[in-house]
Design a protein around this motif. Structure first.
Motif, PDB file in Angstrom:
ATOM      1  N   THR A 179      53.506  56.284  42.145  1.00  0.00           N
ATOM      2  CA  THR A 179      53.169  55.080  42.727  1.00  0.00           C
ATOM      3  C   THR A 179      52.335  55.427  44.023  1.00  0.00           C
ATOM      4  O   THR A 179      51.318  54.608  44.275  1.00  0.00           O
ATOM      5  CB  THR A 179      54.427  54.372  43.112  1.00  0.00           C
ATOM      6  OG1 THR A 179      55.536  54.381  42.202  1.00  0.00           O
ATOM      7  CG2 THR A 179      54.534  53.061  43.840  1.00  0.00           C
ATOM      8  N   TYR A 180      52.763  56.245  44.975  1.00  0.00           N
ATOM      9  CA  TYR A 180      51.896  56.415  46.298  1.00  0.00           C
ATOM     10  C   TYR A 180      50.426  56.787  45.698  1.00  0.00           C
ATOM     11  O   TYR A 180      49.477  56.344  46.329  1.00  0.00           O
ATOM     12  CB  TYR A 180      52.572  57.689  46.721  1.00  0.00           C
ATOM     13  CG  TYR A 180      52.191  58.003  47.938  1.00  0.00           C
ATOM     14  CD1 TYR A 180      51.980  57.228  49.342  1.00  0.00           C
ATOM     15  CD2 TYR A 180      51.456  59.204  48.306  1.00  0.00           C
ATOM     16  CE1 TYR A 180      51.601  57.528  50.369  1.00  0.00           C
ATOM     17  CE2 TYR A 180      50.891  59.419  49.572  1.00  0.00           C
ATOM     18  CZ  TYR A 180      51.023  58.792  50.439  1.00  0.00           C
ATOM     19  OH  TYR A 180      50.327  59.105  51.656  1.00  0.00           O
ATOM     20  N   SER A 181      50.496  57.549  44.729  1.00  0.00           N
ATOM     21  CA  SER A 181      49.054  57.967  44.201  1.00  0.00           C
ATOM     22  C   SER A 181      48.248  56.794  43.880  1.00  0.00           C
ATOM     23  O   SER A 181      47.056  56.828  43.995  1.00  0.00           O
ATOM     24  CB  SER A 181      49.235  58.980  43.169  1.00  0.00           C
ATOM     25  OG  SER A 181      49.758  60.535  43.595  1.00  0.00           O
ATOM     26  N   SER A 182      48.782  56.016  43.123  1.00  0.00           N
ATOM     27  CA  SER A 182      48.153  54.773  42.582  1.00  0.00           C
ATOM     28  C   SER A 182      47.607  54.013  43.837  1.00  0.00           C
ATOM     29  O   SER A 182      46.385  53.446  43.843  1.00  0.00           O
ATOM     30  CB  SER A 182      48.986  54.108  41.814  1.00  0.00           C
ATOM     31  OG  SER A 182      49.397  54.756  40.638  1.00  0.00           O
ATOM     32  N   HIS A 219      52.830  66.926  43.119  1.00  0.00           N
ATOM     33  CA  HIS A 219      51.670  66.140  43.959  1.00  0.00           C
ATOM     34  C   HIS A 219      50.098  66.316  43.384  1.00  0.00           C
ATOM     35  O   HIS A 219      49.497  65.669  44.191  1.00  0.00           O
ATOM     36  CB  HIS A 219      51.965  65.301  44.992  1.00  0.00           C
ATOM     37  CG  HIS A 219      53.236  65.177  45.344  1.00  0.00           C
ATOM     38  ND1 HIS A 219      54.255  64.300  44.585  1.00  0.00           N
ATOM     39  CD2 HIS A 219      54.179  65.761  46.502  1.00  0.00           C
ATOM     40  CE1 HIS A 219      55.311  64.206  45.069  1.00  0.00           C
ATOM     41  NE2 HIS A 219      55.419  65.039  46.523  1.00  0.00           N
ATOM     42  N   PHE A 220      49.989  67.516  42.655  1.00  0.00           N
ATOM     43  CA  PHE A 220      48.666  67.794  42.306  1.00  0.00           C
ATOM     44  C   PHE A 220      48.271  67.266  40.783  1.00  0.00           C
ATOM     45  O   PHE A 220      49.171  66.839  39.936  1.00  0.00           O
ATOM     46  CB  PHE A 220      48.478  69.360  41.906  1.00  0.00           C
ATOM     47  CG  PHE A 220      48.337  69.803  43.586  1.00  0.00           C
ATOM     48  CD1 PHE A 220      47.037  70.242  44.070  1.00  0.00           C
ATOM     49  CD2 PHE A 220      49.283  70.527  44.312  1.00  0.00           C
ATOM     50  CE1 PHE A 220      46.802  70.717  45.304  1.00  0.00           C
ATOM     51  CE2 PHE A 220      49.266  71.229  45.508  1.00  0.00           C
ATOM     52  CZ  PHE A 220      47.903  71.402  45.829  1.00  0.00           C
ATOM     53  N   ALA A 221      47.022  66.816  40.930  1.00  0.00           N
ATOM     54  CA  ALA A 221      46.600  66.152  39.526  1.00  0.00           C
ATOM     55  C   ALA A 221      45.528  66.796  38.930  1.00  0.00           C
ATOM     56  O   ALA A 221      44.822  67.482  39.369  1.00  0.00           O
ATOM     57  CB  ALA A 221      45.924  64.572  40.019  1.00  0.00           C
ATOM     58  N   VAL A 222      45.446  66.745  37.586  1.00  0.00           N
ATOM     59  CA  VAL A 222      44.358  67.367  36.514  1.00  0.00           C
ATOM     60  C   VAL A 222      43.958  66.067  35.790  1.00  0.00           C
ATOM     61  O   VAL A 222      44.987  65.190  35.508  1.00  0.00           O
ATOM     62  CB  VAL A 222      44.770  68.516  35.789  1.00  0.00           C
ATOM     63  CG1 VAL A 222      44.859  69.586  36.835  1.00  0.00           C
ATOM     64  CG2 VAL A 222      46.005  68.254  34.822  1.00  0.00           C
ATOM     65  N   GLN A 229      44.292  67.136  44.820  1.00  0.00           N
ATOM     66  CA  GLN A 229      45.351  66.270  45.361  1.00  0.00           C
ATOM     67  C   GLN A 229      44.738  64.716  45.530  1.00  0.00           C
ATOM     68  O   GLN A 229      43.679  64.625  45.992  1.00  0.00           O
ATOM     69  CB  GLN A 229      45.787  66.449  46.969  1.00  0.00           C
ATOM     70  CG  GLN A 229      46.938  67.736  46.914  1.00  0.00           C
ATOM     71  CD  GLN A 229      47.713  67.728  47.986  1.00  0.00           C
ATOM     72  OE1 GLN A 229      47.080  68.061  49.026  1.00  0.00           O
ATOM     73  NE2 GLN A 229      48.944  67.765  48.190  1.00  0.00           N
ATOM     74  N   ILE A 230      45.605  63.545  45.160  1.00  0.00           N
ATOM     75  CA  ILE A 230      44.875  62.441  45.079  1.00  0.00           C
ATOM     76  C   ILE A 230      44.612  61.806  46.666  1.00  0.00           C
ATOM     77  O   ILE A 230      45.840  62.027  47.261  1.00  0.00           O
ATOM     78  CB  ILE A 230      45.745  61.471  44.276  1.00  0.00           C
ATOM     79  CG1 ILE A 230      45.523  61.832  42.660  1.00  0.00           C
ATOM     80  CG2 ILE A 230      45.505  60.103  44.525  1.00  0.00           C
ATOM     81  CD1 ILE A 230      46.379  61.148  41.646  1.00  0.00           C
ATOM     82  N   GLY A 285      39.379  57.298  44.893  1.00  0.00           N
ATOM     83  CA  GLY A 285      39.233  56.000  44.545  1.00  0.00           C
ATOM     84  C   GLY A 285      37.885  55.488  44.890  1.00  0.00           C
ATOM     85  O   GLY A 285      37.130  54.788  44.008  1.00  0.00           O
ATOM     86  N   ASN A 286      37.273  56.071  46.002  1.00  0.00           N
ATOM     87  CA  ASN A 286      36.060  55.856  46.294  1.00  0.00           C
ATOM     88  C   ASN A 286      34.988  56.443  45.414  1.00  0.00           C
ATOM     89  O   ASN A 286      33.818  55.793  44.802  1.00  0.00           O
ATOM     90  CB  ASN A 286      35.489  56.484  47.657  1.00  0.00           C
ATOM     91  CG  ASN A 286      36.205  55.901  48.949  1.00  0.00           C
ATOM     92  OD1 ASN A 286      36.445  56.599  49.828  1.00  0.00           O
ATOM     93  ND2 ASN A 286      36.358  54.627  48.833  1.00  0.00           N
TER      94      ASN A 286
END
Length: 292
Positions: A26-29, A188-191, A207-208, A213-214
């Motif tokens: 949710t936070y990352s979104s 909280h790391f993303a791939v 990390q998001i 988003g930019n």
């Protein structure tokens, strides 16, 4: 019928974030949505199916929340997306779409008759839900829960369950419908496990942040004739990190002449890294790049 040349048009990102409970979907979104709206969270709506979890991050800004209650039918999700579109929301976060699939599985299990043929009563409803996401006139960020998946392997005449990784709680193959899919771990790391933008595929975990988003917004707008890329220095630094090769790095360097002098150290560092990466001698036997 008439042939025409292909063209890149202004796109609306349709992306998914999948991870286990507690990974920060949710936070990352919301961070990605903030970048997609250039910091204006008043243009963001969260369709909340997670018992008010969307309100936990109100400190980020004045985003909108639409609380959904059971039953989590595809039709109710479609109505919720309609409400957000009519209010002019630029980004719609659906948190989460796993409840929709749970609802359909429960519906299917209660149907009388042949289990296989009963899927004909489920599939059209699922398709209408997916079509609504793909055709919505807004950026869509959908979250999905994941659970540990197992397979049965035969060993010494016995079938032993073995872990094979995480599987999203949604219909198989749904991830192929999205332009972009991020897998988020407990740290909280993303791939990226699916990426038609070319921005994140094959990149190390990250990390998001709002800058992600930019970057996505820049990709969405890049097909518009006359569109100007108004990125600041920090956003260009982020783009430098996502260059796959020297040619991409050089193109970025030329695209933003106003930052060439200030960001020269960042370009040089990335250039050195890419040169090392292209040299097979810089790889250890386990496939990881050696660091110097």
């Amino acid at each position: 019928m008439q042939l025409r040349q292909s063209e890149r048009k202004r796109a609306k990102i349709k992306m998914a974030l999948q991870g286990a409970s507690g990974t920060g979907k949710t936070y990352s979104s919301l961070l990605i949505a903030k970048g997609l709206t250039n910091g204006d969270l008043s243009k963001v709506a969260v369709i909340d199916t997670e018992n008010g979890s969307a309100d936990l991050y109100a400190h980020l800004g004045n985003y909108n929340v639409l609380t959904m209650s059971p039953p989590f039918t595809p039709e109710n999700y479609i109505k919720a997306i309609d409400v957000c579109e009519k209010e002019g929301m630029e980004v719609i976060i659906i948190d989460s779409i796993s409840h929709e699939w749970d609802e359909l599985l429960d519906f299917h299990s209660k149907l009388a008759g042949n289990s296989f043929t009963n899927w004909a009563k489920v599939t059209p409803r699922q398709k209408a839900f997916v079509d609504k996401i793909l055709q919505a006139n807004a950026h869509i960020i959908a979250t999905m829960r994941t659970k540990q998946d197992y397979v049965l392997n035969q060993k010494d005449g016995k079938y032993i369950p073995e872990k094979v990784g995480l599987k999203s709680v949604q219909r198989d193959g749904l991830d192929y419908e999205f332009t972009l899919v991020f897998d988020i771990d407990i740290k909280h790391f993303a791939v990226s496990s699916k990426d038609r933008t070319g921005l994140f595929m094959g990149k190390p975990e990250f990390q998001i942040s709002e800058l992600i988003g930019n970057l996505i917004l820049d990709w969405c707008n890049s097909g518009v004739p006359g569109h100007q890329n108004n990125l600041n220095e920090q956003q260009v630094i982020q783009k430098i990190q996502y260059c796959n090769n020297i040619a991409e790095l050089l193109a970025l360097y030329k695209q933003y002449p106003e930052y060439q002098e200030n960001l020269k150290p960042h370009y040089e560092e990335k250039k050195s890294f890419l040169i090392q990466l292209s040299n097979p001698k810089n790889y250890s036997t386990n496939g990881h790049t050696k660091t110097h």
